[in-house]
Motif scaffolding. Structure first.
Motif, short mmCIF file in Angstrom:
data_model
loop_
_atom_site.label_atom_id
_atom_site.label_comp_id
_atom_site.label_asym_id
_atom_site.label_seq_id
_atom_site.Cartn_x
_atom_site.Cartn_y
_atom_site.Cartn_z
N GLY A 186 -48.74 18.20 89.34
CA GLY A 186 -47.55 17.63 89.96
C GLY A 186 -46.42 17.43 88.96
O GLY A 186 -46.63 17.47 87.74
N PHE A 187 -45.23 17.17 89.47
CA PHE A 187 -44.03 17.01 88.66
C PHE A 187 -44.23 15.94 87.58
O PHE A 187 -43.95 16.17 86.40
CB PHE A 187 -42.86 16.63 89.58
CG PHE A 187 -41.52 16.60 88.91
CD1 PHE A 187 -40.70 17.72 88.90
CD2 PHE A 187 -41.07 15.45 88.28
CE1 PHE A 187 -39.46 17.70 88.28
CE2 PHE A 187 -39.83 15.41 87.64
CZ PHE A 187 -39.03 16.54 87.65
N SER A 188 -44.72 14.75 87.99
CA SER A 188 -44.86 13.64 87.04
C SER A 188 -45.97 13.90 86.02
O SER A 188 -45.86 13.48 84.87
CB SER A 188 -45.13 12.33 87.79
OG SER A 188 -46.28 12.45 88.59
N TRP A 235 -46.84 16.87 84.78
CA TRP A 235 -46.28 17.76 83.75
C TRP A 235 -45.40 16.97 82.79
O TRP A 235 -45.43 17.20 81.58
CB TRP A 235 -45.47 18.89 84.40
CG TRP A 235 -46.30 20.01 84.96
CD1 TRP A 235 -46.26 20.51 86.23
CD2 TRP A 235 -47.29 20.79 84.28
NE1 TRP A 235 -47.17 21.53 86.38
CE2 TRP A 235 -47.81 21.73 85.20
CE3 TRP A 235 -47.80 20.77 82.98
CZ2 TRP A 235 -48.80 22.65 84.86
CZ3 TRP A 235 -48.79 21.69 82.64
CH2 TRP A 235 -49.27 22.60 83.56
N LYS A 236 -44.67 16.01 83.33
CA LYS A 236 -43.77 15.21 82.49
C LYS A 236 -44.57 14.40 81.47
O LYS A 236 -44.21 14.31 80.29
CB LYS A 236 -42.93 14.28 83.37
CG LYS A 236 -41.63 13.83 82.73
CD LYS A 236 -40.70 13.24 83.77
CE LYS A 236 -39.35 12.92 83.16
NZ LYS A 236 -38.63 14.12 82.68
N ASN A 275 -41.47 19.96 81.40
CA ASN A 275 -40.60 19.72 82.55
C ASN A 275 -40.57 20.94 83.46
O ASN A 275 -40.64 22.08 82.98
CB ASN A 275 -39.18 19.40 82.08
CG ASN A 275 -39.11 18.11 81.30
OD1 ASN A 275 -39.55 17.07 81.76
ND2 ASN A 275 -38.58 18.19 80.07
N VAL A 276 -40.49 20.68 84.75
CA VAL A 276 -40.37 21.77 85.71
C VAL A 276 -38.99 22.41 85.54
O VAL A 276 -37.97 21.73 85.48
CB VAL A 276 -40.55 21.25 87.16
CG1 VAL A 276 -40.28 22.36 88.16
CG2 VAL A 276 -41.95 20.69 87.34
N LYS A 335 -35.60 24.02 86.27
CA LYS A 335 -34.66 23.79 87.38
C LYS A 335 -34.63 25.01 88.31
O LYS A 335 -34.55 26.15 87.86
CB LYS A 335 -33.26 23.53 86.82
CG LYS A 335 -32.27 23.07 87.87
CD LYS A 335 -30.94 22.69 87.24
CE LYS A 335 -29.96 22.22 88.30
NZ LYS A 335 -28.64 21.84 87.72
N GLY A 348 -41.79 24.25 94.47
CA GLY A 348 -43.14 23.73 94.36
C GLY A 348 -44.12 24.47 95.26
O GLY A 348 -43.73 25.08 96.25
N TYR A 367 -46.57 18.54 96.35
CA TYR A 367 -46.09 19.74 95.66
C TYR A 367 -46.63 19.78 94.23
O TYR A 367 -46.60 18.77 93.51
CB TYR A 367 -44.56 19.78 95.64
CG TYR A 367 -43.95 19.97 97.01
CD1 TYR A 367 -43.72 21.24 97.52
CD2 TYR A 367 -43.65 18.87 97.81
CE1 TYR A 367 -43.18 21.41 98.79
CE2 TYR A 367 -43.12 19.03 99.08
CZ TYR A 367 -42.88 20.31 99.56
OH TYR A 367 -42.36 20.47 100.83
N PHE A 417 -46.84 22.49 90.60
CA PHE A 417 -46.14 23.60 89.94
C PHE A 417 -47.08 24.25 88.94
O PHE A 417 -47.86 23.57 88.26
CB PHE A 417 -44.89 23.08 89.22
CG PHE A 417 -43.88 22.43 90.12
CD1 PHE A 417 -42.82 23.17 90.63
CD2 PHE A 417 -44.00 21.09 90.48
CE1 PHE A 417 -41.89 22.58 91.48
CE2 PHE A 417 -43.07 20.49 91.31
CZ PHE A 417 -42.02 21.23 91.82
N THR A 449 -42.90 25.71 84.21
CA THR A 449 -42.51 24.56 83.38
C THR A 449 -42.16 25.03 81.97
O THR A 449 -42.46 26.16 81.58
CB THR A 449 -43.66 23.54 83.28
OG1 THR A 449 -44.76 24.11 82.56
CG2 THR A 449 -44.14 23.12 84.67
#
Length: 319
Positions: free
Chosen positions: A62-64, A66-67, A72-73, A75, A79, A119, A121, A126
Motif C-alpha cells: 500500500g501507499f503508506s 511504501w512510504k 514513494n509512489v 506521480k 493503484g 489499492y 502498488f 515506486t
C-alpha cells in the motif's frame, strides 16, 4: 459505505468474476499460477485481481507501507485494486428459554466479514530507497540445495516415501498404503518435481469426495500445485504446460472453476510453508553439526599441541 466505495467494490467484483473465466484460457492459467507463486500468501481473489490488472507485478504494498520503507509512489501511477476484509457487527434479537420455561428476548451481537476496495502498488511503480532483500531466509531460491530440499520434502509428508522402478511414470501416490513412490533412476531435480506433485495428490485427493473426480481434474490440480511450488522454490518449471486446461474447463461453471483455483492456492501455500519451516530446521541442525565438528577439531588440535614436547637443541649437532 459511500456511493463511490460501493461502485468501486462492484467494479472489482465484476473484474474478479470475469477474471476467473479468463484464467482458464491456456495462456492465462499458467500466468495466474506464476502470480500465485509470487504472492502465495494472498487470497485467490486478490491474486486474480493482481494478475488481471498488472501481471508483471513482483512486490506489492500500500501507499503508506511504501512510504515507511523509504519509497514513494510515482506521480500518475494507478493503484492495483484488491479486496480488503472489513469485520462488521450487527445486533440480532434472539429468544431464550430459562429452566422454568420462561421465554425472554435478548439482543446478541453477530459478526460478519464484508469487503472494501483497497489499492496497492508494485515496486516498479515506486521510487526512492533501494530495498535490501531479506537475506535471513535460509532457502536460497536462486541456488537451491537440491539434496537438502529433497530430504525436506520427504519429511513434510505423512506418506512413506520410497524410490523404485516406476516404469514409464516418474512416480505415483498409493492412497491405500499411504505411499509416495519416486522413480529411483531420475535426476535429483526431477525427483523433487515428482515428490511435490505426489504430495499435492496426497493432500488434494485422499478423500472420499475425490473418488468421484475424473483423472484429468486430479492431474490439473496436482500439476498446477507442483508448478506453483516449484516456481516459488526456484526449481526449473519450463517443462510444464497447461494447454489442455482450456478444453477441460469449457463446460464448467465459474464458481466451480474458482473452487479449483482456491484448492490449488491453499495446498500450494501449505506445502510452501511446511517446506520453508522444515528446511530452516534441517539447515539449523546441519549448521550445529558442522559447528560441533569444527569445535571438536579445534579441541583435538589444542590437546595435540599440549602433548607434543618441544625438542631440545643438541649443542653437538653439526650444521
Amino acid at each position: 459505505m459511500t456511493e463511490k466505495g460501493k461502485e468501486n467494490l462492484d467494479n472489482a467484483l465484476k473484474m474478479l468474476e470475469d477474471g476467473v473465466r479468463d484464467v482458464f484460457e491456456s495462456n492465462k492459467f499458467q500466468e495466474v499460477l506464476d502470480t500465485m507463486s509470487k504472492f502465495h500468501s494472498y487470497s485467490m481473489n486478490n491474486i486474480i485481481l493482481i494478475e488481471s490488472q498488472r501481471p508483471t507485478a513482483t512486490n506489492v504494498a500500500g501507499f503508506s507501507t511504501w512510504k515507511k520503507l523509504g519509497r514513494n509512489v510515482i506521480k500518475g501511477e494507478s493503484g492495483i485494486q484488491i479486496l480488503a476484509p472489513v469485520p462488521r457487527k450487527y445486533d440480532v434479537e434472539v429468544e431464550k428459554t430459562d429452566k422454568d420455561g420462561n421465554v425472554t428476548k435478548e439482543i446478541e451481537q453477530k459478526e460478519y466479514m464484508s469487503f472494501r476496495v483497497a489499492y496497492v502498488f508494485d515496486i516498479e511503480q515506486t521510487e526512492g530507497k533501494e530495498l535490501t532483500l531479506d537475506i535471513t531466509k535460509t532457502l536460497d531460491r536462486e541456488n537451491p540445495n537440491y539434496e537438502m530440499l529433497y530430504d525436506t520434502l520427504k519429511q513434510i509428508t505423512d506418506c512413506k516415501v520410497i524410490e523404485e522402478d516406476t516404469g514409464k511414470a516418474n512416480g505415483y501416490f498409493n492412497k491405500v498404503d499411504n505411499v509416495i513412490a519416486v522413480k529411483k533412476d531420475n535426476p535429483l531435480e526431477q525427483k523433487i518435481k515428482t515428490i511435490i506433485h505426489e504430495i499435492a495428490h496426497s493432500k488434494l485427493h485422499n478423500t472420499p469426495e475425490a473418488s468421484f473426480m475424473d483423472s484429468k481434474h486430479k492431474e490439473i490440480e496436482a500439476e498446477a500445485t507442483a508448478y506453483v511450488v516449484c516456481n516459488y522454490l526456484g526449481i526449473d518449471s519450463s517443462d510444464y504446460s497447461f494447454g489442455y486446461v482450456a478444453g477441460w474447463s469449457r463446460d464448467k461453471e465459474s464458481d466451480y472453476l474458482k473452487s479449483v483455483l482456491d484448492k490449488i492456492k491453499d495446498v500450494s501455500n501449505e506445502i510452501i510453508d511446511l517446506t520453508e519451516d522444515k528446511y530452516k530446521e534441517l539447515n539449523k541442525e546441519q549448521s550445529h553439526s558442522i559447528a560441533d565438528m569444527i569445535k571438536n577439531a579445534k579441541e583435538k588440535y589444542e590437546t595435540l599441541k599440549t602433548d607434543i614436547k618441544e625438542p631440545s637443541l643438541d649443542k653437538g649437532l653439526a650444521l
